[in-house]
Design a protein around this motif. Sequence first.
Motif, short mmCIF file in Angstrom:
data_model
loop_
_atom_site.label_atom_id
_atom_site.label_comp_id
_atom_site.label_asym_id
_atom_site.label_seq_id
_atom_site.Cartn_x
_atom_site.Cartn_y
_atom_site.Cartn_z
N ALA A 44 0.86 -1.19 0.00
CA ALA A 44 0.00 0.00 0.00
C ALA A 44 0.89 1.24 0.00
O ALA A 44 0.45 2.34 0.28
N ASN A 45 2.17 1.03 -0.34
CA ASN A 45 3.12 2.11 -0.62
C ASN A 45 3.27 3.15 0.49
O ASN A 45 3.47 4.34 0.22
N PHE A 46 3.15 2.71 1.74
CA PHE A 46 3.30 3.61 2.88
C PHE A 46 2.25 4.72 2.90
O PHE A 46 2.44 5.76 3.54
N ASN A 47 1.14 4.51 2.20
CA ASN A 47 0.14 5.57 2.01
C ASN A 47 -1.17 5.23 2.71
O ASN A 47 -1.68 4.11 2.61
N ARG A 48 -1.76 6.19 3.42
CA ARG A 48 -2.99 5.95 4.19
C ARG A 48 -4.18 5.62 3.29
O ARG A 48 -4.93 4.67 3.56
N ALA A 49 -4.35 6.38 2.22
CA ALA A 49 -5.48 6.13 1.31
C ALA A 49 -5.37 4.76 0.67
O ALA A 49 -6.37 4.04 0.54
N GLU A 50 -4.16 4.38 0.28
CA GLU A 50 -3.97 3.05 -0.30
C GLU A 50 -4.17 1.96 0.75
O GLU A 50 -4.69 0.88 0.44
N GLY A 51 -3.78 2.24 1.97
CA GLY A 51 -4.00 1.27 3.05
C GLY A 51 -5.47 0.99 3.23
O GLY A 51 -5.89 -0.16 3.44
N LEU A 52 -6.29 2.02 3.12
CA LEU A 52 -7.75 1.88 3.22
C LEU A 52 -8.29 1.02 2.08
O LEU A 52 -9.03 0.05 2.31
N THR A 53 -7.92 1.37 0.86
CA THR A 53 -8.43 0.65 -0.32
C THR A 53 -7.98 -0.81 -0.35
O THR A 53 -8.78 -1.72 -0.59
N VAL A 54 -6.69 -1.03 -0.09
CA VAL A 54 -6.15 -2.39 -0.11
C VAL A 54 -6.81 -3.24 0.97
O VAL A 54 -7.17 -4.40 0.75
N MET A 55 -7.00 -2.66 2.15
CA MET A 55 -7.61 -3.41 3.25
C MET A 55 -9.07 -3.75 2.95
O MET A 55 -9.54 -4.85 3.30
N ALA A 61 -1.43 1.68 8.47
CA ALA A 61 -2.17 1.10 9.60
C ALA A 61 -3.46 1.87 9.84
O ALA A 61 -4.53 1.29 10.06
N LEU A 62 -3.38 3.20 9.79
CA LEU A 62 -4.57 4.02 10.03
C LEU A 62 -5.58 3.88 8.91
O LEU A 62 -6.80 3.89 9.14
N GLY A 63 -5.10 3.72 7.69
CA GLY A 63 -6.00 3.48 6.56
C GLY A 63 -6.68 2.13 6.70
O GLY A 63 -7.90 2.00 6.49
N ALA A 64 -5.90 1.11 7.06
CA ALA A 64 -6.46 -0.24 7.24
C ALA A 64 -7.47 -0.24 8.37
O ALA A 64 -8.53 -0.89 8.27
N LEU A 65 -7.17 0.47 9.45
CA LEU A 65 -8.07 0.54 10.60
C LEU A 65 -9.42 1.16 10.20
O LEU A 65 -10.48 0.71 10.64
N GLU A 66 -9.36 2.16 9.34
CA GLU A 66 -10.58 2.80 8.87
C GLU A 66 -11.45 1.81 8.11
O GLU A 66 -12.68 1.76 8.28
N ALA A 67 -10.82 0.99 7.27
CA ALA A 67 -11.56 -0.02 6.50
C ALA A 67 -12.15 -1.07 7.42
O ALA A 67 -13.29 -1.52 7.23
N ILE A 68 -11.38 -1.46 8.43
CA ILE A 68 -11.84 -2.49 9.38
C ILE A 68 -13.03 -2.00 10.19
O ILE A 68 -14.02 -2.72 10.38
N GLU A 69 -12.95 -0.75 10.65
CA GLU A 69 -14.05 -0.18 11.43
C GLU A 69 -15.31 -0.04 10.58
O GLU A 69 -16.42 -0.29 11.06
#
Length: 305
Positions: free
Chosen positions: A198-209, A230-238
Amino acid sequence: MKKVKLALIMAIILVLAACSTEAPGTKKDGESKGGEGDYKIGFSISTLNNPFFVTLSEGAKAQAKEMGANLTVIDAQDDAAKQASDVEDLIQQGVDLILINPTDSSAVVAAVESANSAGIPVITVDRSSEGGDVVSHIASDNKAGGELAGQYLVDLVGEGAKVVELEGIAGSSAARDRGTGFNEIANGKLDIVAKQTANFNRAEGLTVMENILQANPDIKGVFTHNDEMALGALEAIEAAGKDVKVVGFDATDDAVKSVEAGKLAGTVAQKPELIGEKAVEAAVQSLKGETVETSIPVELELIKK
């Protein structure tokens, strides 16, 4: 009386001559090269669109100000080609030393070698270069940090649990080393069902998660190579209403606040401000001709509630 006046005039002339014997162009004390204020240091940083590197940059600037050095920080915007161009610009500007926080540890080699050819010393910061001559490398032990995060995740979710690893920018030493450390602990203890960058990116972390959760709805834990992911992934999880433990890396302000709020399970602190301070300190020491260690580690700490 005339003889006394003549002697007095001659004495004055001799005093004036003595005061003007300094060679043309000679600098006064404190103005010679080697005074810390004369040092021009360039800092090519991978991105200033990430709180971690903003803090690292601020630490470097503060230390430069304290030591009287002139520091120029340039944002590579996570673009290896731009970073190479930025380093060439710094070389043309005639800086005395270049600090480089590589976007890509392999791609940056040519830039390091260009600086080497120009006789400009290089120090790498947080991420290493795979080639070229480098005076010193200042960073936390990313492999040890990955191990720390891996063991903590095992403790949180239990052996055999399904987990996910969100990876940083491919080619960066930080992503490689953090992943290596994590997997050395996780292999045989955790079931890593997905690995994706997710390239160290919050928005990508959200989408990938979001995509990973659709294919793996029963995961119990996530390790990410930095806090933004991590914060992007957490947003997707929540948003999905899941209870999944997420462990990040960097201990950015947002991540620490999330840990304190009981949302993010934990983050590995590698103290970016201190990394920046040590980088400039090593640069000035090197320029003064002092011995600098080839590797300068910065201690790690696991942040958890």
